[in-house]
Design a protein around this motif. Structure first.
Motif, PDB file in Angstrom:
ATOM      1  N   ALA A   2       0.827  -1.209   0.000  1.00 36.14           N
ATOM      2  CA  ALA A   2       0.000   0.000   0.000  1.00 36.14           C
ATOM      3  C   ALA A   2       0.861   1.259   0.000  1.00 36.14           C
ATOM      4  O   ALA A   2       0.416   2.327  -0.455  1.00 36.14           O
ATOM      5  CB  ALA A   2      -0.936  -0.003   1.206  1.00 36.14           C
ATOM      6  N   ALA A   3       2.096   1.139   0.476  1.00 41.69           N
ATOM      7  CA  ALA A   3       3.005   2.284   0.522  1.00 41.69           C
ATOM      8  C   ALA A   3       3.737   2.491  -0.795  1.00 41.69           C
ATOM      9  O   ALA A   3       4.431   3.501  -0.966  1.00 41.69           O
ATOM     10  CB  ALA A   3       4.010   2.092   1.658  1.00 41.69           C
ATOM     11  N   ASP A   4       3.595   1.554  -1.714  1.00 41.93           N
ATOM     12  CA  ASP A   4       4.253   1.655  -3.022  1.00 41.93           C
ATOM     13  C   ASP A   4       3.383   2.482  -3.953  1.00 41.93           C
ATOM     14  O   ASP A   4       2.231   2.113  -4.237  1.00 41.93           O
ATOM     15  CB  ASP A   4       4.464   0.252  -3.598  1.00 41.93           C
ATOM     16  CG  ASP A   4       5.361   0.238  -4.825  1.00 41.93           C
ATOM     17  OD1 ASP A   4       5.236   1.146  -5.677  1.00 41.93           O
ATOM     18  OD2 ASP A   4       6.192  -0.689  -4.935  1.00 41.93           O
ATOM     19  N   GLY A   5       3.911   3.592  -4.432  1.00 39.56           N
ATOM     20  CA  GLY A   5       3.142   4.492  -5.277  1.00 39.56           C
ATOM     21  C   GLY A   5       2.624   3.856  -6.543  1.00 39.56           C
ATOM     22  O   GLY A   5       1.611   4.297  -7.095  1.00 39.56           O
ATOM     23  N   ARG A   6       3.275   2.822  -7.005  1.00 41.42           N
ATOM     24  CA  ARG A   6       2.834   2.165  -8.245  1.00 41.42           C
ATOM     25  C   ARG A   6       1.519   1.416  -8.054  1.00 41.42           C
ATOM     26  O   ARG A   6       0.871   1.031  -9.028  1.00 41.42           O
ATOM     27  CB  ARG A   6       3.920   1.210  -8.741  1.00 41.42           C
ATOM     28  CG  ARG A   6       5.203   1.899  -9.194  1.00 41.42           C
ATOM     29  CD  ARG A   6       6.319   0.913  -9.469  1.00 41.42           C
ATOM     30  NE  ARG A   6       6.734   0.204  -8.248  1.00 41.42           N
ATOM     31  CZ  ARG A   6       7.711  -0.704  -8.208  1.00 41.42           C
ATOM     32  NH1 ARG A   6       8.363  -1.015  -9.325  1.00 41.42           N
ATOM     33  NH2 ARG A   6       8.032  -1.307  -7.079  1.00 41.42           N
ATOM     34  N   LEU A   7       1.130   1.204  -6.805  1.00 39.63           N
ATOM     35  CA  LEU A   7      -0.122   0.509  -6.519  1.00 39.63           C
ATOM     36  C   LEU A   7      -1.215   1.456  -6.052  1.00 39.63           C
ATOM     37  O   LEU A   7      -2.259   1.024  -5.560  1.00 39.63           O
ATOM     38  CB  LEU A   7       0.093  -0.583  -5.467  1.00 39.63           C
ATOM     39  CG  LEU A   7       0.594  -1.945  -5.989  1.00 39.63           C
ATOM     40  CD1 LEU A   7       2.000  -1.834  -6.537  1.00 39.63           C
ATOM     41  CD2 LEU A   7       0.545  -3.002  -4.905  1.00 39.63           C
ATOM     42  N   ALA A   8      -0.984   2.739  -6.209  1.00 41.93           N
ATOM     43  CA  ALA A   8      -1.967   3.732  -5.770  1.00 41.93           C
ATOM     44  C   ALA A   8      -3.312   3.491  -6.449  1.00 41.93           C
ATOM     45  O   ALA A   8      -3.388   3.294  -7.665  1.00 41.93           O
ATOM     46  CB  ALA A   8      -1.470   5.135  -6.087  1.00 41.93           C
TER      47      ALA A   8
END
Length: 272
Positions: free
Chosen positions: A232-238
């Protein structure tokens, strides 16, 4: 009504006698055998055959699904060994056929294929009534899911990390998810028992943006809530839904598929 005794390899097996000795090298098949009332005939299993939990403890282990201890199997003098194309390696299956009278090959690729699996085991081991009971239960679940309208969504079903791995569209898992119109990404097929049935992926691949839901399975890699937080903290999974799912419910065939369909329907209903 006559039931088929022809397995996934095209081999027709004779009906087993009352004193059949079965070694199951497939976790979901082991559970199915108990559900069909054949527990007293199971003389061997893999260490991954863990259901039904209390009953399997009394059954000797013969290694894993890949690392089968052939000498241990031989010592049990089985009349039947049940294998699966995806879970057991061909050299092992070939070696078993040299000293086991009946090697039953299974390969269900869709939830619907469980009907043929029930029929096969029921016909060989003369438990047709129990097999038909399971078939009715499975069919009712399939009909219930098919009677509803499910919005299409691209999902990524994650089975491993380091490297990241998912499932091809011609796998049982992908077919299961498609029942509620969840389409696994990427849109690739791995071929019959091919290595690419479980391809690697990365978050920078073309088309990754189309994925709306990230499904972290509890097996074979045991994803936990910690992994959900990290992703959830990975911007690519926003903007993508990230959730843990029960891998046994979505990947095990046999009797577990009946409960698995209820589980899938609940997941999709909650996401709708």
């Amino acid at each position: 009504m006559s039931m088929s005794r022809v397995d996934a390899a095209g081999v027709e097996h004779p009906q087993a006698g009352e004193h059949a000795r079965i070694v199951s090298l497939v976790p979901s098949i082991t559970e199915l055998l108990f559900a069909l009332g054949l527990g007293d005939r199971i003389v061997g299993r893999t260490g991954f055959c863990v259901h039904p939990r209390e009953a399997v403890r009394a059954v000797p282990k013969v290694g894993g699904t890949k690392a089968v201890k052939l000498d241990a199997v031989r010592a049990l003098a089985p009349t039947h060994v049940i294998v699966n194309v995806d879970e057991n390696e061909k050299p092992t299956i070939d070696a078993l056929s040299q000293f086991v009278p009946n090697v039953i090959v299974t390969h269900p690729l869709t939830p619907l294929d469980n009907l043929a699996l029930y029929e096969l085991i029921g016909a060989i081991f003369k438990c047709e009534t129990q097999a038909q009971t399971l078939a009715h239960a499975l069919s009712s679940r399939l009909d219930a899911i098919a009677s509803e309208s499910w919005p299409e969504q691209q999902v990524l079903y994650v089975i491993w990390r380091d490297p990241w791995m998912t499932v091809a569209r011609d796998t049982y898992i992908s077919a299961m998810l498609s029942l509620v119109n969840w389409r696994t990404w990427p849109a690739v097929t791995g071929g019959f028992a091919g290595a690419d049935r479980y391809p690697t992926f990365d978050f920078d691949m073309p088309g990754f943006a189309t994925v709306g839901r990230f499904l972290l399975a509890s097996e074979p890699y045991r994803f936990t809530a910690k992994h959900c937080v990290e992703l959830a903290a990975d911007g690519r999974l926003a903007g993508k839904a990230i959730q843990l799912v029960d891998g046994e419910m979505l990947s095990w065939y046999g009797s577990r598929a009946i409960e698995g369909l209820d589980y899938l329907r609940l997941l999709a209903t909650e996401a709708r």
